[in-house]
Scaffold this motif. Sequence first.
Motif, PDB file in Angstrom:
ATOM      1  N   LEU A 255      86.050  37.449 -16.673  1.00 54.60           N
ATOM      2  CA  LEU A 255      84.792  37.283 -15.835  1.00 54.60           C
ATOM      3  C   LEU A 255      86.423  37.152 -14.547  1.00 54.60           C
ATOM      4  O   LEU A 255      86.459  37.762 -13.559  1.00 54.60           O
ATOM      5  CB  LEU A 255      84.120  36.754 -15.097  1.00 54.60           C
ATOM      6  N   LYS A 256      87.059  35.862 -15.398  1.00 53.94           N
ATOM      7  CA  LYS A 256      88.328  35.340 -14.457  1.00 53.94           C
ATOM      8  C   LYS A 256      89.176  36.617 -13.761  1.00 53.94           C
ATOM      9  O   LYS A 256      89.801  36.740 -12.647  1.00 53.94           O
ATOM     10  CB  LYS A 256      88.849  34.443 -15.298  1.00 53.94           C
ATOM     11  N   ARG A 257      89.787  37.109 -15.434  1.00 54.41           N
ATOM     12  CA  ARG A 257      90.880  37.986 -14.272  1.00 54.41           C
ATOM     13  C   ARG A 257      90.310  39.614 -13.232  1.00 54.41           C
ATOM     14  O   ARG A 257      91.110  39.965 -12.698  1.00 54.41           O
ATOM     15  CB  ARG A 257      90.773  39.197 -15.811  1.00 54.41           C
ATOM     16  N   ALA A 258      89.036  39.632 -13.546  1.00 55.26           N
ATOM     17  CA  ALA A 258      88.845  40.867 -12.705  1.00 55.26           C
ATOM     18  C   ALA A 258      88.636  40.103 -11.485  1.00 55.26           C
ATOM     19  O   ALA A 258      88.993  40.762 -10.635  1.00 55.26           O
ATOM     20  CB  ALA A 258      87.159  40.938 -13.408  1.00 55.26           C
ATOM     21  N   GLU A 259      88.046  39.061 -11.649  1.00 58.16           N
ATOM     22  CA  GLU A 259      88.414  38.408  -9.841  1.00 58.16           C
ATOM     23  C   GLU A 259      89.846  38.021  -9.956  1.00 58.16           C
ATOM     24  O   GLU A 259      89.942  38.448  -8.484  1.00 58.16           O
ATOM     25  CB  GLU A 259      88.055  36.554 -10.257  1.00 58.16           C
ATOM     26  N   ALA A 260      90.491  37.901 -10.464  1.00 57.62           N
ATOM     27  CA  ALA A 260      92.095  37.633 -10.017  1.00 57.62           C
ATOM     28  C   ALA A 260      92.698  39.176  -9.324  1.00 57.62           C
ATOM     29  O   ALA A 260      93.215  39.158  -8.501  1.00 57.62           O
ATOM     30  CB  ALA A 260      93.506  37.031 -11.355  1.00 57.62           C
ATOM     31  N   ARG A 261      92.248  40.000 -10.326  1.00 61.36           N
ATOM     32  CA  ARG A 261      92.057  41.425  -9.146  1.00 61.36           C
ATOM     33  C   ARG A 261      91.571  42.009  -8.087  1.00 61.36           C
ATOM     34  O   ARG A 261      92.285  42.696  -7.216  1.00 61.36           O
ATOM     35  CB  ARG A 261      91.415  42.615 -10.700  1.00 61.36           C
ATOM     36  N   ARG A 262      90.453  41.715  -7.944  1.00 57.37           N
ATOM     37  CA  ARG A 262      90.074  41.236  -6.672  1.00 57.37           C
ATOM     38  C   ARG A 262      90.956  40.618  -5.575  1.00 57.37           C
ATOM     39  O   ARG A 262      90.727  41.331  -4.605  1.00 57.37           O
ATOM     40  CB  ARG A 262      88.057  40.892  -6.429  1.00 57.37           C
ATOM     41  N   GLU A 263      91.100  39.304  -5.960  1.00 60.15           N
ATOM     42  CA  GLU A 263      92.443  38.128  -5.215  1.00 60.15           C
ATOM     43  C   GLU A 263      93.196  39.289  -4.373  1.00 60.15           C
ATOM     44  O   GLU A 263      93.675  39.419  -3.563  1.00 60.15           O
ATOM     45  CB  GLU A 263      92.484  36.881  -5.769  1.00 60.15           C
ATOM     46  N   GLU A 264      94.163  40.260  -5.687  1.00 56.10           N
ATOM     47  CA  GLU A 264      95.259  40.862  -5.883  1.00 56.10           C
ATOM     48  C   GLU A 264      95.327  41.635  -4.399  1.00 56.10           C
ATOM     49  O   GLU A 264      95.929  41.918  -3.527  1.00 56.10           O
ATOM     50  CB  GLU A 264      95.653  41.613  -6.953  1.00 56.10           C
ATOM     51  N   LYS A 265      94.004  42.730  -4.508  1.00 56.56           N
ATOM     52  CA  LYS A 265      93.786  43.931  -3.552  1.00 56.56           C
ATOM     53  C   LYS A 265      93.436  43.116  -1.968  1.00 56.56           C
ATOM     54  O   LYS A 265      93.760  43.580  -1.177  1.00 56.56           O
ATOM     55  CB  LYS A 265      91.948  44.906  -4.888  1.00 56.56           C
ATOM     56  N   ARG A 266      92.660  41.916  -2.254  1.00 55.40           N
ATOM     57  CA  ARG A 266      92.529  40.843  -1.048  1.00 55.40           C
ATOM     58  C   ARG A 266      93.746  41.086  -0.556  1.00 55.40           C
ATOM     59  O   ARG A 266      93.682  41.131   0.578  1.00 55.40           O
ATOM     60  CB  ARG A 266      91.467  40.234  -0.806  1.00 55.40           C
ATOM     61  N   LEU A 267      95.043  40.898  -1.044  1.00 58.25           N
ATOM     62  CA  LEU A 267      96.147  40.213  -0.433  1.00 58.25           C
ATOM     63  C   LEU A 267      96.848  41.343  -0.446  1.00 58.25           C
ATOM     64  O   LEU A 267      97.851  41.118   0.754  1.00 58.25           O
ATOM     65  CB  LEU A 267      96.792  39.410  -1.349  1.00 58.25           C
ATOM     66  N   LYS A 268      96.419  42.220  -1.122  1.00 60.52           N
ATOM     67  CA  LYS A 268      97.704  43.502  -0.017  1.00 60.52           C
ATOM     68  C   LYS A 268      96.989  44.062   0.541  1.00 60.52           C
ATOM     69  O   LYS A 268      97.662  44.730   1.200  1.00 60.52           O
ATOM     70  CB  LYS A 268      97.383  44.538  -1.856  1.00 60.52           C
ATOM     71  N   GLN A 269      95.741  44.213   1.163  1.00 56.18           N
ATOM     72  CA  GLN A 269      95.157  44.982   2.030  1.00 56.18           C
ATOM     73  C   GLN A 269      95.321  43.791   3.341  1.00 56.18           C
ATOM     74  O   GLN A 269      96.021  44.292   4.350  1.00 56.18           O
ATOM     75  CB  GLN A 269      93.868  44.517   1.911  1.00 56.18           C
TER      76      GLN A 269
END
Length: 357
Positions: A255-269
């Motif tokens: 779940l933490k990794r999935a959260e990190a993936r979402r965070e990465e996507k947000r930063l990229k955006q």
Amino acid sequence: MWSTAPTIAAGDLVIVWLTRDLLQPLLITPGKDFNSRFGNYRHNDFIGVPYGSKVGAPTGKGFIHLLRPTPELWTMALPHRTQILYLADIAFITSQLNIRRGSRVIEAGTGSASFSHSVIRSVGSAGHLWSYEFHEARAAKARDEFTRHGMLDIVTLTHRNVCKDGFTVIDTADSLFLDIPAPWDAIEHAKKALRKDCITRICCFSPCMEQVLRTVSALNDAGFTDITMYETLLRPHDVSQIPPLPSIDDAADKLKRAEARREEKRLKQIAQGQRTKRKRDGDSVDPDELDLKRAKTDKVTEEISVQVDEIAQDLAAPNTNNRFSVSKVMSEVRGHTSYLTFACLLPDISLISAPRA
Ligand code: SAM
């Protein structure tokens, strides 16, 4: 009885399994052909083949299985002369009537002899089945089948209306099964046929509640006890094997990794938004601050791709030894066949020998 030899011989009865819903009894007759949806087989080619074999079609397309008959397969393959009892009901009735090796059982009517074949196997040569059928042609067909299946020393078939004329044995049966339209008319006769020196059991198979109520009244009037009604419904379970479930810690990690993936996507955006804005405003943002943000994003991306690789490895190489079975219950329940009314007849106290002092 059916052949117990390892291989098929001329004159054997074989159950041909064509598909899950299509089974066919076949008497192996040298010189004859077996026509199937997969082409023409020659009976001669089946002789000497081990029971249970998978035989390819002569056309090269499709295959059949040649199985040793059992009461279960016979129920699935038999020629229907009437409605028949299926395996779920047969198993339940056998268990509730306590039918076992050595039991003496009565049934009426014989019908297509689906139930009879199971009872004959259960009671074995130490027991006996008395089967009654008032339809002459059906009685003759069933007798013919019992003869061909070598069961005549275990079953006695009588052409008779049990409601009018009762049974041919008295004080004999351990249990009695009625699959006839008016079982209440046979209850008093049934009582006479059952043993009186031990607890005996009866079962009546009726498709509608009105019939059940009449049967229950007749059973009560005749002095039967423990009257209970059941309905057997089949609920199929879809069973599959799955790899071990992750532990709570592993699941939390994922779940933490999935959260990190979402965070990465947000930063990229955000970074993409800023680049677009800069282009519009003429590069007014501090380039150092931008580099810092890019470096941060790259680091998160790298960490995540390592973690994703780990997960992929976990999934690609599950520990097959630890796989376990799970089942999904299908929502559909197979339709109603009949209601099963069971009752007991208590022994005549005068016939039970007193315990020794
Ligand atoms: N239990 C059988 C099986 O598993 O194949 C099916 C029995 S079939 C539904 C009912 C049979 O009872 C019919 O063949 C019918 O002729 C017979 N029958 C009906 N009333 C009867 C009676 N009073 N005495 C004897 N047989 C009777």
